[in-house]
Design a protein around this motif. Structure first.
Motif, PDB file in Angstrom:
ATOM      1  N   VAL A   1     -14.868  23.110 -12.236  1.00 45.55           N
ATOM      2  CA  VAL A   1     -14.060  21.878 -12.234  1.00 45.55           C
ATOM      3  C   VAL A   1     -14.743  20.809 -13.088  1.00 45.55           C
ATOM      4  N   LEU A   2     -16.035  20.666 -12.912  1.00 48.18           N
ATOM      5  CA  LEU A   2     -16.799  19.703 -13.701  1.00 48.18           C
ATOM      6  C   LEU A   2     -16.685  19.999 -15.191  1.00 48.18           C
ATOM      7  N   SER A   3     -16.786  21.264 -15.567  1.00 46.53           N
ATOM      8  CA  SER A   3     -16.692  21.637 -16.981  1.00 46.53           C
ATOM      9  C   SER A   3     -15.336  21.240 -17.559  1.00 46.53           C
ATOM     10  N   GLU A   4     -14.270  21.430 -16.772  1.00 42.34           N
ATOM     11  CA  GLU A   4     -12.930  21.028 -17.225  1.00 42.34           C
ATOM     12  C   GLU A   4     -12.839  19.521 -17.394  1.00 42.34           C
ATOM     13  N   THR A   5     -13.434  18.786 -16.470  1.00 41.99           N
ATOM     14  CA  THR A   5     -13.401  17.329 -16.544  1.00 41.99           C
ATOM     15  C   THR A   5     -14.166  16.825 -17.763  1.00 41.99           C
ATOM     16  N   LEU A   6     -15.342  17.383 -18.012  1.00 41.97           N
ATOM     17  CA  LEU A   6     -16.126  16.973 -19.178  1.00 41.97           C
ATOM     18  C   LEU A   6     -15.385  17.295 -20.476  1.00 41.97           C
ATOM     19  N   ALA A   7     -14.757  18.462 -20.526  1.00 37.05           N
ATOM     20  CA  ALA A   7     -13.981  18.811 -21.717  1.00 37.05           C
ATOM     21  C   ALA A   7     -12.826  17.835 -21.911  1.00 37.05           C
TER      22      ALA A   7
ATOM     23  N   SER B   1      -3.929  21.097 -10.238  1.00 40.80           N
ATOM     24  CA  SER B   1      -4.666  21.827 -11.266  1.00 40.80           C
ATOM     25  C   SER B   1      -4.918  20.936 -12.475  1.00 40.80           C
ATOM     26  N   ALA B   2      -5.902  21.307 -13.280  1.00 42.25           N
ATOM     27  CA  ALA B   2      -6.197  20.547 -14.484  1.00 42.25           C
ATOM     28  C   ALA B   2      -5.002  20.548 -15.432  1.00 42.25           C
ATOM     29  N   ALA B   3      -4.324  21.686 -15.549  1.00 43.13           N
ATOM     30  CA  ALA B   3      -3.156  21.767 -16.434  1.00 43.13           C
ATOM     31  C   ALA B   3      -2.043  20.853 -15.957  1.00 43.13           C
ATOM     32  N   ALA B   4      -1.821  20.831 -14.634  1.00 42.60           N
ATOM     33  CA  ALA B   4      -0.783  19.953 -14.085  1.00 42.60           C
ATOM     34  C   ALA B   4      -1.151  18.488 -14.292  1.00 42.60           C
ATOM     35  N   ALA B   5      -2.441  18.162 -14.158  1.00 45.01           N
ATOM     36  CA  ALA B   5      -2.882  16.789 -14.364  1.00 45.01           C
ATOM     37  C   ALA B   5      -2.620  16.339 -15.799  1.00 45.01           C
ATOM     38  N   ILE B   6      -2.886  17.226 -16.745  1.00 41.52           N
ATOM     39  CA  ILE B   6      -2.644  16.901 -18.148  1.00 41.52           C
ATOM     40  C   ILE B   6      -1.157  16.663 -18.398  1.00 41.52           C
ATOM     41  N   ASP B   7      -0.308  17.450 -17.746  1.00 41.87           N
ATOM     42  CA  ASP B   7       1.142  17.249 -17.874  1.00 41.87           C
ATOM     43  C   ASP B   7       1.561  15.904 -17.292  1.00 41.87           C
ATOM     44  N   ILE B   8       0.985  15.536 -16.159  1.00 41.42           N
ATOM     45  CA  ILE B   8       1.301  14.249 -15.529  1.00 41.42           C
ATOM     46  C   ILE B   8       0.900  13.100 -16.447  1.00 41.42           C
ATOM     47  N   LEU B   9      -0.278  13.207 -17.031  1.00 45.75           N
ATOM     48  CA  LEU B   9      -0.752  12.157 -17.943  1.00 45.75           C
ATOM     49  C   LEU B   9       0.139  12.070 -19.183  1.00 45.75           C
ATOM     50  N   ALA B  10       0.551  13.218 -19.696  1.00 42.49           N
ATOM     51  CA  ALA B  10       1.395  13.234 -20.901  1.00 42.49           C
ATOM     52  C   ALA B  10       2.758  12.610 -20.633  1.00 42.49           C
ATOM     53  N   ALA B  11       3.263  12.762 -19.411  1.00 40.71           N
ATOM     54  CA  ALA B  11       4.586  12.236 -19.070  1.00 40.71           C
ATOM     55  C   ALA B  11       4.550  10.785 -18.620  1.00 40.71           C
ATOM     56  N   ASP B  12       3.367  10.227 -18.447  1.00 42.00           N
ATOM     57  CA  ASP B  12       3.248   8.857 -17.941  1.00 42.00           C
ATOM     58  C   ASP B  12       3.725   7.849 -18.984  1.00 42.00           C
ATOM     59  N   PRO B  13       4.732   7.023 -18.659  1.00 42.17           N
ATOM     60  CA  PRO B  13       5.224   6.037 -19.625  1.00 42.17           C
ATOM     61  C   PRO B  13       4.343   4.801 -19.722  1.00 42.17           C
ATOM     62  N   GLY B  14       3.381   4.671 -18.799  1.00 43.72           N
ATOM     63  CA  GLY B  14       2.559   3.468 -18.773  1.00 43.72           C
ATOM     64  C   GLY B  14       3.314   2.308 -18.175  1.00 43.72           C
ATOM     65  N   GLU B  15       2.645   1.179 -18.080  1.00 40.37           N
ATOM     66  CA  GLU B  15       3.295  -0.030 -17.586  1.00 40.37           C
ATOM     67  C   GLU B  15       2.528  -1.243 -18.092  1.00 40.37           C
TER      68      GLU B  15
END
Length: 291
Positions: free
Chosen positions: A15-21, A126-140
């Motif tokens: 998990v740490l390795s994924e976070t650092l990457a 999962s890391a993949a799901a987190a990346i999808d959530i971040l990509a879909a975030d419109p911000g505010e």
């Protein structure tokens, strides 16, 4: 501004390795990343060495507080330290927004961001799901509001304030160190503002690996708030609400087996702590002797 990312980790090598990457995606890279593992095997030196950022291991006393203090000791020349959980994935502009916030608002000493999704109460993300959530975030819109303390999974701290207050994480709170982020923030409260910012966005995976046992965590749910009340970091109404809420959640949750949260173990730990309170022997360190 010199920005250092600090990560205390235990039992989550992959998990740490994924976070650092993931951190290599930052539009503004950290000047350094200090990782303090509970065990040297928790940090993959080979993976870290291949990253496009400087990530190195520092040694500290086992437990989130001791490990975070070791990171503080290693970041003496930093202007801003960004404490991230080993399973927290920030948006790609997180550090750029952090630099802007702390540069423009000199009165801010601690900031925490907006958690878009938190897997802590469920099966995790999962890391993949987190990346999808971040990509879909419109911000505010960029908004800051005062808060009592930062959420420890993403806690940004001005090092000048740490030095001025001689602030340290309280190593009397062992292992997971529950509520140590609150105590640390209250040490800095007299030096400036503690805020939440909508510009700092990320996802907390809520990984189930490396977690404190339900029994030990349940004990800490009682022992740590009372210890911090006696210390002056928390008020009595606040700890009573916190403890009552936790005991109620554990009692209701123990009526049937829960896959991702050991409510029965937590409830047992609550009970042991309450008995210790009546016997005048309540101590956060007691979890070290609980199996």
């Amino acid at each position: 501004m010199k920005i250092v990312v600090g990560i205390a980790t235990a039992g989550r090598r992959d998990v740490l390795s994924e976070t650092l990457a993931h951190l290599t995606r930052q539009s503004r890279l950290p000047d350094a990343a200090f990782v303090c593992p509970a065990d040297p095997a928790d940090f993959d030196e080979t993976v870290a060495g291949a990253l496009s950022l400087s990530a190195r291991r520092v040694e500290g006393r086992r437990g989130s507080c001791g490990q975070r203090n070791a990171i503080l000791d290693s970041a003496v020349d930093a202007d801003l330290i960004v404490f991230l959980d080993d399973d927290y994935m920030p948006a790609d502009d997180f550090l750029a927004e952090a630099e802007a916030l702390f540069t423009e608002r000199a009165g801010i000493v601690v900031a925490t961001g907006t958690v878009l999704a938190d897997g802590i109460h469920g099966p995790g993300i999962s890391a993949a799901a987190a990346i999808d959530i971040l990509a879909a975030d419109p911000g505010e819109a960029r908004v800051t509001r005062p808060v009592y303390n930062a959420y420890g999974c993403n806690m940004l701290v001005r090092m000048a304030a740490v030095r001025a207050a001689a602030a340290r994480f309280d190593e009397n709170l062992p292992l997971y160190g529950w509520q140590e982020d609150l105590d640390f923030c209250r040490q800095l409260a007299s030096t400036g503002d503690i805020v939440q910012s909508t510009a700092l966005r990320g996802v907390h995976l809520g990984s189930k690996r490396g977690r404190t046992s339900g029994l030990r965590f349940g004990y800490s749910q009682i022992a740590n708030p009372i210890y911090l009340w006696r210390k002056g970091s928390m008020n009595l109404p606040g700890i009573l609400r916190l403890m009552a809420g936790n005991v109620a959640a554990n009692l209701l949750g123990s009526l049937r087996e829960q896959e991702f949260v050991d409510r029965r173990g937590r409830l047992k730990g609550n009970g042991i702590a309450l008995l210790d309170l009546l016997r005048a022997r309540l101590n956060p360190q007691r979890i070290l002797s609980l199996e």
